[in-house]
Design an enzyme around this catalytic site. Sequence first.
Site, PDB file in Angstrom:
ATOM      1  N   LYS A 109       0.847  -1.200   0.000  1.00  0.00           N
ATOM      2  CA  LYS A 109       0.000   0.000   0.000  1.00  0.00           C
ATOM      3  C   LYS A 109       0.877   1.244   0.000  1.00  0.00           C
ATOM      4  O   LYS A 109       1.522   1.566   0.985  1.00  0.00           O
ATOM      5  CB  LYS A 109      -0.925   0.058   1.214  1.00  0.00           C
ATOM      6  CG  LYS A 109      -2.021   1.139   1.023  1.00  0.00           C
ATOM      7  CD  LYS A 109      -2.604   1.641   2.331  1.00  0.00           C
ATOM      8  CE  LYS A 109      -1.863   2.814   2.901  1.00  0.00           C
ATOM      9  NZ  LYS A 109      -1.958   4.072   2.094  1.00  0.00           N
ATOM     10  N   GLU A 165       9.691   1.940  10.738  1.00  0.00           N
ATOM     11  CA  GLU A 165      10.712   2.961  10.528  1.00  0.00           C
ATOM     12  C   GLU A 165       9.974   4.286  10.524  1.00  0.00           C
ATOM     13  O   GLU A 165       9.262   4.615   9.581  1.00  0.00           O
ATOM     14  CB  GLU A 165      11.437   2.706   9.206  1.00  0.00           C
ATOM     15  CG  GLU A 165      12.827   3.322   9.155  1.00  0.00           C
ATOM     16  CD  GLU A 165      12.811   4.735   8.633  1.00  0.00           C
ATOM     17  OE1 GLU A 165      12.748   5.663   9.478  1.00  0.00           O
ATOM     18  OE2 GLU A 165      12.848   4.933   7.420  1.00  0.00           O
ATOM     19  N   CYS A 218      13.227  11.383   6.898  1.00  0.00           N
ATOM     20  CA  CYS A 218      13.226  11.127   8.338  1.00  0.00           C
ATOM     21  C   CYS A 218      14.622  11.210   8.927  1.00  0.00           C
ATOM     22  O   CYS A 218      14.778  11.460  10.122  1.00  0.00           O
ATOM     23  CB  CYS A 218      12.600   9.769   8.630  1.00  0.00           C
ATOM     24  SG  CYS A 218      13.375   8.411   7.727  1.00  0.00           S
ATOM     25  N   GLU A 230       9.084  16.926  14.603  1.00  0.00           N
ATOM     26  CA  GLU A 230       9.604  16.629  13.271  1.00  0.00           C
ATOM     27  C   GLU A 230       8.884  17.524  12.261  1.00  0.00           C
ATOM     28  O   GLU A 230       7.673  17.401  12.054  1.00  0.00           O
ATOM     29  CB  GLU A 230       9.397  15.162  12.917  1.00  0.00           C
ATOM     30  CG  GLU A 230       9.998  14.815  11.565  1.00  0.00           C
ATOM     31  CD  GLU A 230       9.866  13.355  11.201  1.00  0.00           C
ATOM     32  OE1 GLU A 230      10.807  12.808  10.590  1.00  0.00           O
ATOM     33  OE2 GLU A 230       8.833  12.752  11.521  1.00  0.00           O
TER      34      GLU A 230
END
Length: 499
Positions: free
Chosen positions: A183, A257, A291, A390
Amino acid sequence: MSFELPIQPPARVGGLINGTASSGGGIDIPVFYPATGAQISTLTEDDGAAVDHAVAAARRAFDTGPWPTLSVAKRIEVLEACRATILANVDELARLECAATGLVLRELRARHMVRAAYNFRFFAEYISQSAGQSYTQTEGYLTTVTREPVGVAALIAPWNAPVALATMKIAAALAFGNTCVLKPSEQTPLALARLVALLQEVLPEGVLNLVNGRGSVTGAALVAHPGVDLISFTGGTETGRSIMSAAGRNLVPCTMELGGKSANIIFASADQERALDGALQGIFSNNGQQCLAGSRILLERSIFDDFTEKFRARAEQVRVGDPLDDATEVGPLASLAHMNRVLSFVDAARGDGGRLLTGGARRHDLGEGYFIAPTAVCASSNADRCAQDEIFGPFATFLPFDTADEAVAIANDTAFGLVSYVWSDDLPTVMATTPRLRSGVVWVNTPMMRELRAPFGGYKTSGVGREGGAACEAFYTEEKTTTLPTTPPTLRRFGAGAD
């Protein structure tokens, strides 16, 4: 200003199950070109029934198909054919990726697609050398440990580097004999839809299936499906929490992750020009959307003013613009909502007492695309939102430190722990610093370098589990212990009466 579309994508994109287009069953979702803000395609969402169909196809391919029991030599041939398929279609895949992500086409061709092809070669080479174990320490017995594929893998890919990151999961899952349901993000389905279609030519039916849609619909149906045996996800931390919660109810193992707020520690003992180049690359490459970005730049106080001024001057010269122009260094952000979120941190930084060094605004001169000027702020402290959240964009946050102990403390003072960077030409400084950093990866005197043989993943809320050669083998296989007697053992004869 208007920019040319890199490719004319299909008018409609949907899932692919058993090599056949999925009926979807869900809503239509617009797909936009970030460089212009224009809709370029429509995604048909796969609902719960379509997800059930995809998982059933993968289950049949695993339970009755040839893939899980195929010899290693044959599986290597197929993985190499997957690699060749990507290399034969690099330009088309890169242009489709550019159309959905806004990433610079030059980088997509030269790095992302090359990495995607290499992912298949890497795991082909890995399984060619993989070995089991045997134990003979117990007299009279031989015990072997072998590995077998787990089953149906749900693979959920992010929007910031869809093909490069999804193929790491696909190649690993397939290499060890699993079947898959992939997906992608609903924002960036174009290149992965084409890639899955191309790979149907070399993979057995049902081995790789594709479903599309929002995480709250398609993703939720997939991770909660009782036919899924393991889940690999790359994306945001909060979504990761939801996935692990759903998977836990079925006792399904996961690798996650997730996010990062990585510290880029630069000591006065570093080569300052190389550290400057590395800091700019660490926060502005991939349009700042990664990231593992070095988003918190920690500077020894004696070099703070000089370094931040040089960074500001270089950041203002970064070429922002058309993703199709080879001179472009930073393209648009992935979506309008994401651009607005990134820019919101400018006001947050000011509200916390920080100081804007450069950028912090939308580039209206570039038209209706989602462009912002490369941004940097000096935070008032590591507690500021811009130093803790973040941001996931071309947005650097600077913080000073006086000692190595303080640098380590600041670096570790975060909910995340994906990667850390250390810049110093003084070996004792490097050796004293790196073991104390609470992150899964530490890069010394280099920007991002991914060694696929080594585990990659994070501490704390940056993830669970690891990706890489041995790490993927451990995740995508079940260990089986088989014990055989080397000589017939003496058996107790229950019910035989007294001798």
